[in-house]
Design a protein around this motif. Structure first.
Motif, short mmCIF file in Angstrom:
data_model
loop_
_atom_site.label_atom_id
_atom_site.label_comp_id
_atom_site.label_asym_id
_atom_site.label_seq_id
_atom_site.Cartn_x
_atom_site.Cartn_y
_atom_site.Cartn_z
N ASN A 36 42.29 63.01 -4.11
CA ASN A 36 41.58 63.80 -3.10
C ASN A 36 40.07 63.80 -3.31
O ASN A 36 39.34 64.51 -2.61
CB ASN A 36 42.09 65.24 -3.09
N THR A 37 39.61 63.03 -4.28
CA THR A 37 38.17 62.95 -4.56
C THR A 37 37.60 61.66 -4.01
O THR A 37 37.97 60.57 -4.44
CB THR A 37 37.92 63.02 -6.08
N GLU A 38 36.71 61.75 -3.05
CA GLU A 38 36.09 60.58 -2.45
C GLU A 38 34.86 60.14 -3.23
O GLU A 38 34.53 58.96 -3.30
CB GLU A 38 35.74 60.85 -0.99
N ASP A 39 34.16 61.12 -3.80
CA ASP A 39 33.01 60.79 -4.65
C ASP A 39 32.84 61.88 -5.70
O ASP A 39 33.36 62.99 -5.57
CB ASP A 39 31.73 60.60 -3.81
N LYS A 68 29.44 63.54 -0.44
CA LYS A 68 29.04 62.50 0.52
C LYS A 68 27.86 61.67 -0.01
O LYS A 68 26.80 61.57 0.62
CB LYS A 68 28.69 63.13 1.88
N ASN A 116 33.00 65.22 -3.80
CA ASN A 116 32.96 65.16 -2.33
C ASN A 116 31.64 65.70 -1.76
O ASN A 116 31.61 66.56 -0.88
CB ASN A 116 34.16 65.91 -1.74
N ARG A 167 31.96 56.56 -6.31
CA ARG A 167 32.38 56.65 -4.90
C ARG A 167 33.47 55.61 -4.66
O ARG A 167 33.38 54.47 -5.12
CB ARG A 167 31.19 56.40 -3.96
N LYS A 168 34.49 56.02 -3.95
CA LYS A 168 35.57 55.09 -3.61
C LYS A 168 35.15 54.24 -2.42
O LYS A 168 34.42 54.71 -1.55
CB LYS A 168 36.85 55.87 -3.26
#
Length: 260
Positions: free
Chosen positions: A85-88, A240, A238, A115-116
């Protein structure tokens, strides 16, 4: 032998203490209906001995089967869910690398950004400035003090060590590791993991925030005996982070070395 000796002694006393009944020539043989005294004495002694020695023989205790703890398994799931659930992610880090042959530990500090899919950046500030930047396709090693940048344009994030791949979305912990031990320390849990496949390290220790599954520390034990210990602080997720943060533009007057 003790039983026979005690019976013999009591029978001797009984025989000498109780006179035999006199018989008249015309009388019939005496019929005895009750159990002989010697037999009763023998049974009594036997029962007493049985009680005495039976109490000394310990009963075999049934071994309780250890129930497999589900806590470590559920924690692995929690860790995986947190990073799925972690995008960055961005965090300050302290790295302590110990070289066994030299009996020396060096410490470095800096900021890591992830970052994914497959993007990462390690900016070291101490003891010297350097950066490792990967955008998923290209890896740049920038060393300002050396006035050079080494660029590998065939780099793939999958080539990175599987020990921390889950941080940026590569692989699954449960598929890559076996849990050796799990120990709670306050609000954290220390997990010791063993790689299932051949690797350049023998085990990996994670200090995990038990409630959230967030990794606070990693410690890698290399096959050569060296250890690589990272501590993460001020972790933010997250936020961004833009892709441009993982792009590198060589500054003027530095040597750019392209890896074949």
């Amino acid at each position: 032998m003790l039983l026979r000796f005690a019976t013999y002694c009591l029978m001797s006393v009984t025989i000498t203490a109780v006179p035999s009944p006199k018989r008249s020539p015309s009388s019939e043989p005496l019929k005895t209906t009750e159990t002989p005294l010697s037999t009763r004495v023998e049974e009594h002694i036997k029962s007493q001995l049985d009680k005495k020695y039976r109490t000394k023989i310990p009963k075999k205790k049934r071994k309780k089967r250890k129930k497999k703890s589900k806590s470590s398994t559920s924690l692995i799931v929690r860790i995986q869910r947190f990073y799925d659930n972690t995008e960055d992610l961005t965090a300050n880090f302290i790295q302590q690398y110990t070289r066994v042959a030299m009996s020396r530990t060096s410490e470095s500090r800096g900021v890591v950004t992830i970052r994914k899919p497959g993007m990462m950046r390690w900016d070291y500030s101490q003891p010297e400035t350097k950066s490792f930047i990967a955008d998923g396709k290209t890896l740049v090693i920038y060393e300002p003090e050396e006035e050079q940048a080494i660029i590998d344009r065939n780099f793939k994030s999958s080539q990175l060590n599987s020990s921390m791949g889950f941080l940026w979305g590569n692989g699954k912990l449960a598929d890559s590791f076996t849990v050796l031990s799990s120990k709670k320390e306050g609000t954290n849990t220390v997990l010791t993991l063993k790689p299932k496949a051949d690797a350049t390290y023998t085990k990996l220790t994670l200090v995990v925030e038990t409630k959230t599954g967030r990794v606070l520390e990693t410690k890698l034990f290399e096959t050569a005996g060296n250890t690589n210990h990272f501590k993460f602080r001020d972790i933010k997720t997250n936020t961004k982070i833009p892709k441009s943060h993982f792009q590198f533009t060589p500054p003027p007057d530095i040597d750019v070395i392209e890896r074949p």
